[in-house]
Design a protein around this motif. Structure first.
Motif, PDB file in Angstrom:
ATOM      1  N   LEU A  97       0.997  -1.172   0.020  1.00  0.00           N
ATOM      2  CA  LEU A  97       0.117  -0.060  -0.016  1.00  0.00           C
ATOM      3  C   LEU A  97       0.863   1.204   0.251  1.00  0.00           C
ATOM      4  O   LEU A  97       1.754   1.343   0.779  1.00  0.00           O
ATOM      5  CB  LEU A  97      -0.903   0.127   1.200  1.00  0.00           C
ATOM      6  N   CYS A  98       0.825   2.123  -1.094  1.00  0.00           N
ATOM      7  CA  CYS A  98       1.436   3.452  -0.851  1.00  0.00           C
ATOM      8  C   CYS A  98       0.590   4.188  -0.034  1.00  0.00           C
ATOM      9  O   CYS A  98      -0.394   4.837  -0.258  1.00  0.00           O
ATOM     10  CB  CYS A  98       1.302   4.023  -2.399  1.00  0.00           C
ATOM     11  N   LEU A  99       1.121   4.517   1.057  1.00  0.00           N
ATOM     12  CA  LEU A  99       0.393   5.264   2.263  1.00  0.00           C
ATOM     13  C   LEU A  99       0.937   6.754   1.962  1.00  0.00           C
ATOM     14  O   LEU A  99      -0.138   7.370   2.328  1.00  0.00           O
ATOM     15  CB  LEU A  99       1.184   4.862   3.754  1.00  0.00           C
ATOM     16  N   TYR A 100       2.082   7.127   1.639  1.00  0.00           N
ATOM     17  CA  TYR A 100       2.146   8.631   1.407  1.00  0.00           C
ATOM     18  C   TYR A 100       3.059   8.762   0.132  1.00  0.00           C
ATOM     19  O   TYR A 100       3.960   7.790   0.064  1.00  0.00           O
ATOM     20  CB  TYR A 100       2.855   9.204   2.759  1.00  0.00           C
ATOM     21  N   ARG A 101       2.960   9.867  -0.600  1.00  0.00           N
ATOM     22  CA  ARG A 101       3.624   9.981  -1.831  1.00  0.00           C
ATOM     23  C   ARG A 101       3.851  11.536  -2.006  1.00  0.00           C
ATOM     24  O   ARG A 101       3.050  12.289  -1.603  1.00  0.00           O
ATOM     25  CB  ARG A 101       3.144   9.449  -2.893  1.00  0.00           C
ATOM     26  N   VAL A 102       5.218  11.907  -2.504  1.00  0.00           N
ATOM     27  CA  VAL A 102       5.496  13.284  -3.032  1.00  0.00           C
ATOM     28  C   VAL A 102       6.051  13.018  -4.465  1.00  0.00           C
ATOM     29  O   VAL A 102       6.896  12.491  -4.584  1.00  0.00           O
ATOM     30  CB  VAL A 102       6.444  13.874  -2.279  1.00  0.00           C
ATOM     31  N   ASP A 103       5.248  13.575  -5.455  1.00  0.00           N
ATOM     32  CA  ASP A 103       5.771  13.289  -6.847  1.00  0.00           C
ATOM     33  C   ASP A 103       6.930  14.160  -7.349  1.00  0.00           C
ATOM     34  O   ASP A 103       7.297  15.329  -6.715  1.00  0.00           O
ATOM     35  CB  ASP A 103       4.441  13.881  -7.737  1.00  0.00           C
ATOM     36  N   SER A 104       7.650  13.710  -8.292  1.00  0.00           N
ATOM     37  CA  SER A 104       8.752  14.348  -8.798  1.00  0.00           C
ATOM     38  C   SER A 104       8.153  15.655  -9.642  1.00  0.00           C
ATOM     39  O   SER A 104       7.035  15.760 -10.119  1.00  0.00           O
ATOM     40  CB  SER A 104       9.336  13.321  -9.855  1.00  0.00           C
ATOM     41  N   PRO A 105       9.124  16.719  -9.777  1.00  0.00           N
ATOM     42  CA  PRO A 105       8.546  17.923 -10.451  1.00  0.00           C
ATOM     43  C   PRO A 105       8.679  17.635 -11.915  1.00  0.00           C
ATOM     44  O   PRO A 105       8.188  18.220 -12.775  1.00  0.00           O
ATOM     45  CB  PRO A 105       9.504  18.978 -10.035  1.00  0.00           C
ATOM     46  N   HIS A 106       9.196  16.428 -12.302  1.00  0.00           N
ATOM     47  CA  HIS A 106       9.373  16.085 -13.843  1.00  0.00           C
ATOM     48  C   HIS A 106       7.924  15.770 -14.396  1.00  0.00           C
ATOM     49  O   HIS A 106       7.128  15.010 -13.678  1.00  0.00           O
ATOM     50  CB  HIS A 106      10.340  14.852 -14.102  1.00  0.00           C
ATOM     51  N   ARG A 107       7.759  15.823 -15.645  1.00  0.00           N
ATOM     52  CA  ARG A 107       6.449  15.641 -16.188  1.00  0.00           C
ATOM     53  C   ARG A 107       6.555  14.094 -16.548  1.00  0.00           C
ATOM     54  O   ARG A 107       5.248  13.632 -16.375  1.00  0.00           O
ATOM     55  CB  ARG A 107       6.377  16.377 -17.817  1.00  0.00           C
ATOM     56  N   LEU A 108       7.641  13.515 -16.773  1.00  0.00           N
ATOM     57  CA  LEU A 108       7.539  12.018 -16.936  1.00  0.00           C
ATOM     58  C   LEU A 108       7.947  11.247 -15.722  1.00  0.00           C
ATOM     59  O   LEU A 108       8.906  11.573 -14.984  1.00  0.00           O
ATOM     60  CB  LEU A 108       8.725  11.925 -17.975  1.00  0.00           C
ATOM     61  N   ARG A 109       6.869  10.750 -15.013  1.00  0.00           N
ATOM     62  CA  ARG A 109       7.164  10.341 -13.762  1.00  0.00           C
ATOM     63  C   ARG A 109       6.114   9.047 -13.958  1.00  0.00           C
ATOM     64  O   ARG A 109       5.145   8.991 -14.485  1.00  0.00           O
ATOM     65  CB  ARG A 109       6.898  11.113 -12.539  1.00  0.00           C
ATOM     66  N   LEU A 110       6.040   8.272 -12.575  1.00  0.00           N
ATOM     67  CA  LEU A 110       5.242   7.107 -12.392  1.00  0.00           C
ATOM     68  C   LEU A 110       3.939   7.763 -11.577  1.00  0.00           C
ATOM     69  O   LEU A 110       4.039   8.494 -10.778  1.00  0.00           O
ATOM     70  CB  LEU A 110       5.905   5.917 -11.673  1.00  0.00           C
ATOM     71  N   HIS A 111       2.753   7.281 -12.229  1.00  0.00           N
ATOM     72  CA  HIS A 111       1.754   7.973 -11.678  1.00  0.00           C
ATOM     73  C   HIS A 111       0.970   7.026 -10.616  1.00  0.00           C
ATOM     74  O   HIS A 111       0.302   5.907 -11.089  1.00  0.00           O
ATOM     75  CB  HIS A 111       0.663   8.302 -12.886  1.00  0.00           C
ATOM     76  N   VAL A 112       1.466   7.037  -9.490  1.00  0.00           N
ATOM     77  CA  VAL A 112       1.070   6.332  -8.536  1.00  0.00           C
ATOM     78  C   VAL A 112       0.440   7.210  -7.312  1.00  0.00           C
ATOM     79  O   VAL A 112       0.935   8.330  -7.016  1.00  0.00           O
ATOM     80  CB  VAL A 112       2.118   5.387  -7.783  1.00  0.00           C
ATOM     81  N   ARG A 113      -0.546   6.875  -6.702  1.00  0.00           N
ATOM     82  CA  ARG A 113      -1.122   7.855  -5.835  1.00  0.00           C
ATOM     83  C   ARG A 113      -1.649   7.225  -4.429  1.00  0.00           C
ATOM     84  O   ARG A 113      -1.397   5.977  -4.254  1.00  0.00           O
ATOM     85  CB  ARG A 113      -2.685   8.266  -6.145  1.00  0.00           C
ATOM     86  N   GLN A 114      -1.366   7.750  -3.547  1.00  0.00           N
ATOM     87  CA  GLN A 114      -1.860   7.567  -1.937  1.00  0.00           C
ATOM     88  C   GLN A 114      -2.901   6.756  -2.164  1.00  0.00           C
ATOM     89  O   GLN A 114      -4.085   7.143  -2.452  1.00  0.00           O
ATOM     90  CB  GLN A 114      -1.908   8.929  -1.044  1.00  0.00           C
ATOM     91  N   GLY A 115      -2.971   5.518  -1.203  1.00  0.00           N
ATOM     92  CA  GLY A 115      -3.913   4.688  -1.186  1.00  0.00           C
ATOM     93  C   GLY A 115      -3.865   3.485  -2.401  1.00  0.00           C
ATOM     94  O   GLY A 115      -4.629   2.674  -2.306  1.00  0.00           O
ATOM     95  N   ASP A 116      -2.974   3.539  -3.531  1.00  0.00           N
ATOM     96  CA  ASP A 116      -2.787   2.529  -4.306  1.00  0.00           C
ATOM     97  C   ASP A 116      -2.407   1.212  -3.872  1.00  0.00           C
ATOM     98  O   ASP A 116      -1.579   1.319  -2.930  1.00  0.00           O
ATOM     99  CB  ASP A 116      -2.018   2.972  -5.565  1.00  0.00           C
ATOM    100  N   MET A 117      -2.810   0.228  -4.413  1.00  0.00           N
ATOM    101  CA  MET A 117      -2.421  -1.081  -3.953  1.00  0.00           C
ATOM    102  C   MET A 117      -1.634  -1.639  -5.115  1.00  0.00           C
ATOM    103  O   MET A 117      -2.127  -1.656  -6.034  1.00  0.00           O
ATOM    104  CB  MET A 117      -3.616  -1.928  -3.359  1.00  0.00           C
ATOM    105  N   LEU A 118      -0.522  -2.138  -4.853  1.00  0.00           N
ATOM    106  CA  LEU A 118       0.351  -2.865  -5.841  1.00  0.00           C
ATOM    107  C   LEU A 118       0.704  -4.038  -5.396  1.00  0.00           C
ATOM    108  O   LEU A 118       0.762  -4.495  -4.171  1.00  0.00           O
ATOM    109  CB  LEU A 118       1.425  -2.074  -6.236  1.00  0.00           C
ATOM    110  N   PRO A 119       1.026  -5.102  -6.248  1.00  0.00           N
ATOM    111  CA  PRO A 119       1.279  -6.592  -5.978  1.00  0.00           C
ATOM    112  C   PRO A 119       2.697  -6.618  -5.236  1.00  0.00           C
ATOM    113  O   PRO A 119       3.566  -5.819  -5.457  1.00  0.00           O
ATOM    114  CB  PRO A 119       1.462  -7.331  -7.205  1.00  0.00           C
ATOM    115  N   MET A 120       2.826  -7.677  -4.378  1.00  0.00           N
ATOM    116  CA  MET A 120       3.949  -8.009  -3.764  1.00  0.00           C
ATOM    117  C   MET A 120       4.973  -8.669  -4.782  1.00  0.00           C
ATOM    118  O   MET A 120       5.164  -9.842  -4.627  1.00  0.00           O
ATOM    119  CB  MET A 120       3.900  -8.729  -2.558  1.00  0.00           C
ATOM    120  N   ASP A 121       5.602  -7.898  -5.595  1.00  0.00           N
ATOM    121  CA  ASP A 121       6.173  -8.657  -6.655  1.00  0.00           C
ATOM    122  C   ASP A 121       7.760  -8.456  -6.257  1.00  0.00           C
ATOM    123  O   ASP A 121       8.185  -8.794  -5.196  1.00  0.00           O
ATOM    124  CB  ASP A 121       5.968  -7.682  -7.982  1.00  0.00           C
TER     125      ASP A 121
END
Length: 237
Positions: A120-144
């Motif tokens: 779980l992405c609990l907290y996040r601060v985005d890069s100032p670059h326009r090209l970046r990974l779009h993940v938001r607080q609250g997103d669930m991703l696999p345990m890869d």
């Protein structure tokens, strides 16, 4: 005279509670309303069971049944989510740490915790670059096999995985979940040596290369150490 010893009863989960949690967990990010047929497909539960469980969940505000017979999550879950974040009591410490990382590296910084077989992405601060990974607080991703998931798996298990005492952190991976994304992660600890979560940097593999990550590793380690101390933690050695 002999006395018989009664075996101690073993604690077991309640089947109905397990089915109820299975039903709630069937809702996914992006869902608005989910039909009864879709919930049946996602959970493996029969429709009559889902309908019975839904009645109790509706009564307590966890589900809302719409006129067309579909369901959406209720406001009580939002309240519990807010309680969880408040009880976790790390936002005031984590957000400044993430901002420091972004200011120093110009890559996105996040703080993850493990939730079952997902992260779980609990907290996040985005890069100032326009090209970046779009993940938001609250997103669930696999345990890869990404660096983030590895840190959560190694340090977040109870007891910690055997390699916790030998693995060199921060860990870096490129293209594990997405061929275009690279990430670097390191553990953060709470009171004593309790594991708090994974602090990480992510960016496109074309920019956040292994060489760039190597230069940023010292910054990530330093911020993680400061965050561990601010949470009352002790780093594992």
């Amino acid at each position: 005279m002999t006395t018989s010893t009664r075996p101690k009863p073993s604690l077991e989960g309640v089947a109905s509670a397990g089915r109820t949690l299975t039903l709630l967990s069937a809702f996914r990010k992006g869902d608005d309303a989910v039909s009864l047929a879709e919930l049946t497909a996602r959970t493996g539960l029969v429709k009559t069971t889902i309908m019975r469980l839904a009645i109790s969940l509706e009564e307590h505000g966890y589900l809302i049944r719409l006129p067309d017979g579909s369901y959406r999550l209720g406001a009580e879950l939002f309240r519990l989510g807010s309680v969880y974040q408040q009880s976790f009591r790390v936002e005031a410490h984590v957000m400044p740490a993430l901002e420091r990382l972004v200011a120093a590296t110009s890559e996105s910084a996040s703080f993850y915790v493990r939730s079952g077989e997902q992260r779980l992405c609990l907290y996040r601060v985005d890069s100032p670059h326009r090209l970046r990974l779009h993940v938001r607080q609250g997103d669930m991703l696999p345990m890869d096999n990404s660096a983030i998931a590895q840190v959560l798996r190694i340090f977040g298990s109870t007891p910690p995985a055997p390699e916790a005492s030998t693995v060199v952190v921060p860990l870096y991976t490129g293209g594990e979940r997405d061929p275009h994304v690279a990430g670097m992660a390191t553990p953060v600890f709470g009171p004593g040596e309790s594991f708090a979560g994974a602090l990480c940097l992510t960016g496109p593999v074309t920019r956040f290369t292994r060489e760039v990550a190597k230069d940023a590793a010292g910054v990530l380690s330093g911020v993680a150490s400061d965050l561990t101390r601010s949470l009352g933690g002790i780093e594992r050695h």
